[in-house]
Design a protein around this motif. Structure first.
Motif, PDB file in Angstrom:
ATOM      1  N   GLY A  21       0.826  -1.220   0.000  1.00 49.04           N
ATOM      2  CA  GLY A  21       0.000   0.000   0.000  1.00 49.04           C
ATOM      3  C   GLY A  21       0.847   1.252   0.000  1.00 49.04           C
ATOM      4  O   GLY A  21       0.574   2.208  -0.744  1.00 49.04           O
ATOM      5  N   ILE A  22       1.890   1.270   0.837  1.00 47.87           N
ATOM      6  CA  ILE A  22       2.796   2.424   0.912  1.00 47.87           C
ATOM      7  C   ILE A  22       3.448   2.674  -0.448  1.00 47.87           C
ATOM      8  O   ILE A  22       3.513   3.809  -0.927  1.00 47.87           O
ATOM      9  CB  ILE A  22       3.874   2.184   1.999  1.00 47.87           C
ATOM     10  CG1 ILE A  22       3.252   2.241   3.400  1.00 47.87           C
ATOM     11  CG2 ILE A  22       5.000   3.207   1.891  1.00 47.87           C
ATOM     12  CD1 ILE A  22       4.165   1.747   4.506  1.00 47.87           C
ATOM     13  N   MET A  23       3.903   1.587  -1.072  1.00 44.42           N
ATOM     14  CA  MET A  23       4.586   1.734  -2.368  1.00 44.42           C
ATOM     15  C   MET A  23       3.620   2.143  -3.480  1.00 44.42           C
ATOM     16  O   MET A  23       3.968   2.943  -4.357  1.00 44.42           O
ATOM     17  CB  MET A  23       5.310   0.444  -2.724  1.00 44.42           C
ATOM     18  CG  MET A  23       6.481   0.167  -1.794  1.00 44.42           C
ATOM     19  SD  MET A  23       7.375  -1.321  -2.222  1.00 44.42           S
ATOM     20  CE  MET A  23       8.181  -0.827  -3.727  1.00 44.42           C
ATOM     21  N   ALA A  24       2.402   1.596  -3.431  1.00 35.55           N
ATOM     22  CA  ALA A  24       1.404   1.975  -4.447  1.00 35.55           C
ATOM     23  C   ALA A  24       1.115   3.476  -4.372  1.00 35.55           C
ATOM     24  O   ALA A  24       1.056   4.163  -5.399  1.00 35.55           O
ATOM     25  CB  ALA A  24       0.117   1.177  -4.239  1.00 35.55           C
ATOM     26  N   VAL A  25       0.965   3.988  -3.149  1.00 38.25           N
ATOM     27  CA  VAL A  25       0.741   5.430  -2.957  1.00 38.25           C
ATOM     28  C   VAL A  25       1.920   6.230  -3.518  1.00 38.25           C
ATOM     29  O   VAL A  25       1.734   7.240  -4.209  1.00 38.25           O
ATOM     30  CB  VAL A  25       0.534   5.738  -1.450  1.00 38.25           C
ATOM     31  CG1 VAL A  25       0.608   7.235  -1.188  1.00 38.25           C
ATOM     32  CG2 VAL A  25      -0.804   5.182  -0.979  1.00 38.25           C
ATOM     33  N   GLY A  26       3.141   5.766  -3.249  1.00 42.83           N
ATOM     34  CA  GLY A  26       4.343   6.439  -3.749  1.00 42.83           C
ATOM     35  C   GLY A  26       4.419   6.445  -5.262  1.00 42.83           C
ATOM     36  O   GLY A  26       4.732   7.474  -5.876  1.00 42.83           O
ATOM     37  N   TYR A  27       4.112   5.307  -5.875  1.00 44.35           N
ATOM     38  CA  TYR A  27       4.149   5.227  -7.345  1.00 44.35           C
ATOM     39  C   TYR A  27       3.132   6.185  -7.967  1.00 44.35           C
ATOM     40  O   TYR A  27       3.420   6.864  -8.957  1.00 44.35           O
ATOM     41  CB  TYR A  27       3.844   3.797  -7.819  1.00 44.35           C
ATOM     42  CG  TYR A  27       4.998   2.832  -7.710  1.00 44.35           C
ATOM     43  CD1 TYR A  27       6.256   3.136  -8.224  1.00 44.35           C
ATOM     44  CD2 TYR A  27       4.833   1.595  -7.093  1.00 44.35           C
ATOM     45  CE1 TYR A  27       7.311   2.249  -8.131  1.00 44.35           C
ATOM     46  CE2 TYR A  27       5.891   0.687  -6.984  1.00 44.35           C
ATOM     47  CZ  TYR A  27       7.131   1.023  -7.510  1.00 44.35           C
ATOM     48  OH  TYR A  27       8.174   0.144  -7.412  1.00 44.35           O
ATOM     49  N   ILE A  28       1.931   6.218  -7.400  1.00 46.34           N
ATOM     50  CA  ILE A  28       0.886   7.099  -7.944  1.00 46.34           C
ATOM     51  C   ILE A  28       1.321   8.561  -7.820  1.00 46.34           C
ATOM     52  O   ILE A  28       1.260   9.330  -8.787  1.00 46.34           O
ATOM     53  CB  ILE A  28      -0.455   6.857  -7.212  1.00 46.34           C
ATOM     54  CG1 ILE A  28      -1.013   5.482  -7.589  1.00 46.34           C
ATOM     55  CG2 ILE A  28      -1.467   7.956  -7.540  1.00 46.34           C
ATOM     56  CD1 ILE A  28      -2.187   5.022  -6.741  1.00 46.34           C
ATOM     57  N   ALA A  29       1.806   8.925  -6.622  1.00 49.04           N
ATOM     58  CA  ALA A  29       2.198  10.321  -6.369  1.00 49.04           C
ATOM     59  C   ALA A  29       3.387  10.759  -7.215  1.00 49.04           C
ATOM     60  O   ALA A  29       3.541  11.940  -7.525  1.00 49.04           O
ATOM     61  CB  ALA A  29       2.526  10.505  -4.888  1.00 49.04           C
ATOM     62  N   ALA A  30       4.224   9.812  -7.609  1.00 47.38           N
ATOM     63  CA  ALA A  30       5.457  10.152  -8.330  1.00 47.38           C
ATOM     64  C   ALA A  30       5.180  10.725  -9.718  1.00 47.38           C
ATOM     65  O   ALA A  30       5.949  11.540 -10.220  1.00 47.38           O
ATOM     66  CB  ALA A  30       6.341   8.915  -8.454  1.00 47.38           C
ATOM     67  N   PHE A  31       4.061  10.339 -10.334  1.00 48.57           N
ATOM     68  CA  PHE A  31       3.872  10.655 -11.745  1.00 48.57           C
ATOM     69  C   PHE A  31       3.546  12.114 -12.028  1.00 48.57           C
ATOM     70  O   PHE A  31       4.015  12.672 -13.009  1.00 48.57           O
ATOM     71  CB  PHE A  31       2.790   9.753 -12.358  1.00 48.57           C
ATOM     72  CG  PHE A  31       3.272   8.366 -12.658  1.00 48.57           C
ATOM     73  CD1 PHE A  31       4.293   8.145 -13.565  1.00 48.57           C
ATOM     74  CD2 PHE A  31       2.721   7.275 -12.017  1.00 48.57           C
ATOM     75  CE1 PHE A  31       4.751   6.857 -13.844  1.00 48.57           C
ATOM     76  CE2 PHE A  31       3.166   5.984 -12.280  1.00 48.57           C
ATOM     77  CZ  PHE A  31       4.187   5.782 -13.197  1.00 48.57           C
ATOM     78  N   SER A  32       2.723  12.731 -11.189  1.00 43.98           N
ATOM     79  CA  SER A  32       2.360  14.130 -11.482  1.00 43.98           C
ATOM     80  C   SER A  32       1.880  14.825 -10.225  1.00 43.98           C
ATOM     81  O   SER A  32       1.492  14.180  -9.247  1.00 43.98           O
ATOM     82  CB  SER A  32       1.252  14.196 -12.545  1.00 43.98           C
ATOM     83  OG  SER A  32       0.012  13.819 -11.964  1.00 43.98           O
ATOM     84  N   GLU A  33       1.882  16.161 -10.284  1.00 49.11           N
ATOM     85  CA  GLU A  33       1.447  16.923  -9.109  1.00 49.11           C
ATOM     86  C   GLU A  33      -0.045  16.721  -8.848  1.00 49.11           C
ATOM     87  O   GLU A  33      -0.491  16.736  -7.700  1.00 49.11           O
ATOM     88  CB  GLU A  33       1.781  18.407  -9.271  1.00 49.11           C
ATOM     89  CG  GLU A  33       1.233  19.084 -10.502  1.00 49.11           C
ATOM     90  CD  GLU A  33       1.807  20.495 -10.672  1.00 49.11           C
ATOM     91  OE1 GLU A  33       1.050  21.441 -10.403  1.00 49.11           O
ATOM     92  OE2 GLU A  33       2.986  20.631 -11.045  1.00 49.11           O
ATOM     93  N   THR A  34      -0.824  16.484  -9.911  1.00 54.68           N
ATOM     94  CA  THR A  34      -2.262  16.254  -9.739  1.00 54.68           C
ATOM     95  C   THR A  34      -2.515  14.959  -8.967  1.00 54.68           C
ATOM     96  O   THR A  34      -3.339  14.910  -8.053  1.00 54.68           O
ATOM     97  CB  THR A  34      -2.957  16.148 -11.116  1.00 54.68           C
ATOM     98  OG1 THR A  34      -2.499  17.213 -11.939  1.00 54.68           O
ATOM     99  CG2 THR A  34      -4.455  16.200 -10.981  1.00 54.68           C
ATOM    100  N   LEU A  35      -1.776  13.899  -9.356  1.00 56.01           N
ATOM    101  CA  LEU A  35      -1.943  12.607  -8.680  1.00 56.01           C
ATOM    102  C   LEU A  35      -1.438  12.686  -7.241  1.00 56.01           C
ATOM    103  O   LEU A  35      -2.025  12.110  -6.324  1.00 56.01           O
ATOM    104  CB  LEU A  35      -1.210  11.508  -9.456  1.00 56.01           C
ATOM    105  CG  LEU A  35      -1.827  11.160 -10.823  1.00 56.01           C
ATOM    106  CD1 LEU A  35      -0.890  10.279 -11.638  1.00 56.01           C
ATOM    107  CD2 LEU A  35      -3.176  10.473 -10.647  1.00 56.01           C
ATOM    108  N   ALA A  36      -0.327  13.406  -7.033  1.00 57.89           N
ATOM    109  CA  ALA A  36       0.195  13.586  -5.669  1.00 57.89           C
ATOM    110  C   ALA A  36      -0.809  14.355  -4.819  1.00 57.89           C
ATOM    111  O   ALA A  36      -1.015  14.046  -3.638  1.00 57.89           O
ATOM    112  CB  ALA A  36       1.535  14.311  -5.707  1.00 57.89           C
ATOM    113  N   LEU A  37      -1.465  15.346  -5.440  1.00 60.85           N
ATOM    114  CA  LEU A  37      -2.478  16.127  -4.721  1.00 60.85           C
ATOM    115  C   LEU A  37      -3.664  15.236  -4.332  1.00 60.85           C
ATOM    116  O   LEU A  37      -4.239  15.404  -3.248  1.00 60.85           O
ATOM    117  CB  LEU A  37      -2.953  17.297  -5.595  1.00 60.85           C
ATOM    118  CG  LEU A  37      -3.816  18.353  -4.900  1.00 60.85           C
ATOM    119  CD1 LEU A  37      -3.036  19.012  -3.761  1.00 60.85           C
ATOM    120  CD2 LEU A  37      -4.290  19.397  -5.899  1.00 60.85           C
TER     121      LEU A  37
END
Length: 508
Positions: free
Chosen positions: A313-329
């Motif tokens: 779960g931690i890594m999935a969140v990190g991968y999603i957030a890494a791609f763009s500021e919108t996804l990180a937001l």
């Protein structure tokens, strides 16, 4: 001696064989008996009974051998060394369904221990004998064969390739369509063991049409089946964008997000792993997960999971957030910072802390707003603590340093930066001061607060002992203030005043 009395001896001999082999099979279920039986030469005694003319004796002998081989790799090697495998393989194609189950159990018990033992099973011709068992009418024979095939495939890519070359995959896909739940479970598990090694092997399973039958089983009520299905889909998706897209196109979202709330801990973990393997490939796949409601589902999962189960779960969140500021937001809006900070602080395992540090870095590295969310969540102080703590692993120190550096480079929240100045090593002070040097010239309130909070005084003390880039940043910050104020806060100022008292001559 009459004919009847002669036959009595044969019957007595048969009864003894039945009694012996059943007793050995029963005794083999208890670990304390294993060594005694091994020392008594049980392998050499059971081997001829595999070819006995009484089917029940053959089955019990195979069952006993399977239990012995299952116990340890030494006993499994003894099965190989006593040339028992060729007899089993020969009998697999000849005997009834009960014997086939027992023989497949022995092959599985030998193959499970190591690649070498699994290779010995393959070399004995077992795969050619197991494949027809997958087409048997009796589902329990299919189960035993699929189980043995999975245990062979799990070790190495070469062994898995042997399994694929034997023509097992289309038959495993047929098995997963059968009504028996245990057969579905074992078939999914075997395909997972094949897929995990390489993109080519995963492609072989995809080409056989497996995903179309696996994906609907995500909503099956049986927890053990869902575990295997989520695991198999993860093993397919992990290899490449194309394979991940095949899995996504089978419409696993949003159903797989419901598995993150499943009562079974392994279903939850395997579902999180599958989502992670999809999320890591492209921004489009990560966005698809977020649009399906994946951000909040993953954040809830990380909050609720314990120990190692948190990791996917931690890594999935990190991968999603890494791609763009919108996804990180999207992660920040889903309140994702707090659970990651909790994992960074509270988890005892360094590799989970390191993953949390990495994910926090991916969230905070995009813009000042992202960095501010982390600063306000009190993340920076904890990243620094992990970085400087003596007991931290090298990986945790490195990931904490990189995350801190990435967040500081965007952070304009000066109140959060200032506490880091005093506690940080020089490497981190450099990044903190760089931010102050960029921000203070343009913000009067910040300049005043920096003086009131003791920041300027600390800088003058620091200026005495440092050089290089750090000194440059200090001088840039000093240039934002009148020289009298800088002088007032320098460590030598009081000493200079005292000297003036000494030199001063009053006019009396």
């Amino acid at each position: 001696m009459s004919g009847v009395s002669v036959l009595q001896h044969f019957e007595a001999y048969q009864k003894s064989r039945v009694s012996f082999v059943q007793a050995v099979a029963e005794a083999a279920t208890r670990p304390q008996n294993i060594e005694v039986m091994q020392n008594a030469g049980v392998m050499q005694l059971l081997r001829p009974l595999l070819l006995d003319n009484v089917p029940s004796i053959q089955q019990s002998a195979a069952l006993a051998l399977g239990r012995l081989a299952n116990y340890s790799d030494d006993l499994a090697e003894a099965v190989v060394g006593n040339e028992i495998l060729p007899q089993l393989v020969y009998s697999l194609s000849e005997q009834n369904r009960f014997y086939k189950k027992a023989a497949a159990f022995v092959l599985r018990a030998v193959a499970k221990h190591s690649p070498d033992l699994a290779q010995a099973v393959v070399d004995s011709g077992a795969l050619d004998a197991l494949v027809p068992c997958l087409e048997e009418f009796d589902p329990t024979v299919k189960e035993s064969a699929a189980w043995a095939i999975g245990y062979i495939a799990q070790h190495t890519a070469e062994l898995a390739q042997n399994v694929v070359d034997a023509g097992t995959v289309p038959l495993l896909v047929l098995c997963i369509q059968e009504p028996e739940i245990t057969l579905k479970r074992i078939s999914a598990s075997a395909m997972s063991d094949i897929c995990k090694h390489s993109p080519e092997l995963a492609q072989a399973v995809v080409d056989a049409g497996a995903v179309a039958y696996l994906a609907p089983l995500i909503v099956h009520p049986d927890a053990k089946l869902k575990r295997q299905v989520c695991c198999c889909l993860a093993q397919i998706a992990k290899h490449s964008v194309d394979l991940a897209e095949v899995v996504v196109e089978a419409e696993i979202f949003p159903n797989i997000l419901n598995c993150l709330k499943d009562n079974d801990a392994f279903v939850r973990k395997n579902a999180a792993t599958c989502i992670r393997e999809v999320a890591k490939h492209t921004p489009e796949l990560a966005k698809l997960i977020v649009n399906a409601g994946g951000a909040s589902a993953l954040v809830d999962y990380v909050s609720e999971a314990q120990g190692n189960a948190k990791l996917p779960g931690i890594m999935a969140v990190g991968y999603i957030a890494a791609f763009s500021e919108t996804l990180a937001l999207a992660i920040i809006v889903s309140k994702g910072v707090m659970p990651l900070r909790e994992a960074l602080v509270a988890e005892p395992e360094d590799h989970i802390k390191a993953a949390s540090a990495w994910s926090l870095g991916q969230i905070g590295r995009h813009t000042p707003d992202h960095a501010r969310a982390l600063a306000e969540g009190d993340v920076l102080r904890h990243l620094l603590a992990c970085m400087v703590h003596e007991a931290s692993s090298d990986d945790l120190k490195t990931k904490s340093k990189r995350a801190l550096k990435a967040i500081l480079a965007k952070c304009t929240h000066l109140q959060a930066l200032q506490p880091l100045l005093r506690d940080s090593p020089v490497k981190v002070q450099k990044y903190v001061l760089k931010q102050f040097a960029q921000l203070l010239p343009h913000d009067v309130e910040a300049r005043r607060a920096f003086v009131q909070n003791g920041g300027l005084q600390f800088l003058q003390e620091l200026n005495e002992s440092v050089g290089g880039k750090l000194k440059e940043h200090i001088e840039m910050i000093n240039s934002c203030y009148p020289s009298e104020i800088v002088e007032y806060y320098s460590p030598n100022y009081s000493k200079a005043l005292l000297e003036k008292i000494d030199e001063f001559q009053p006019n009396i």
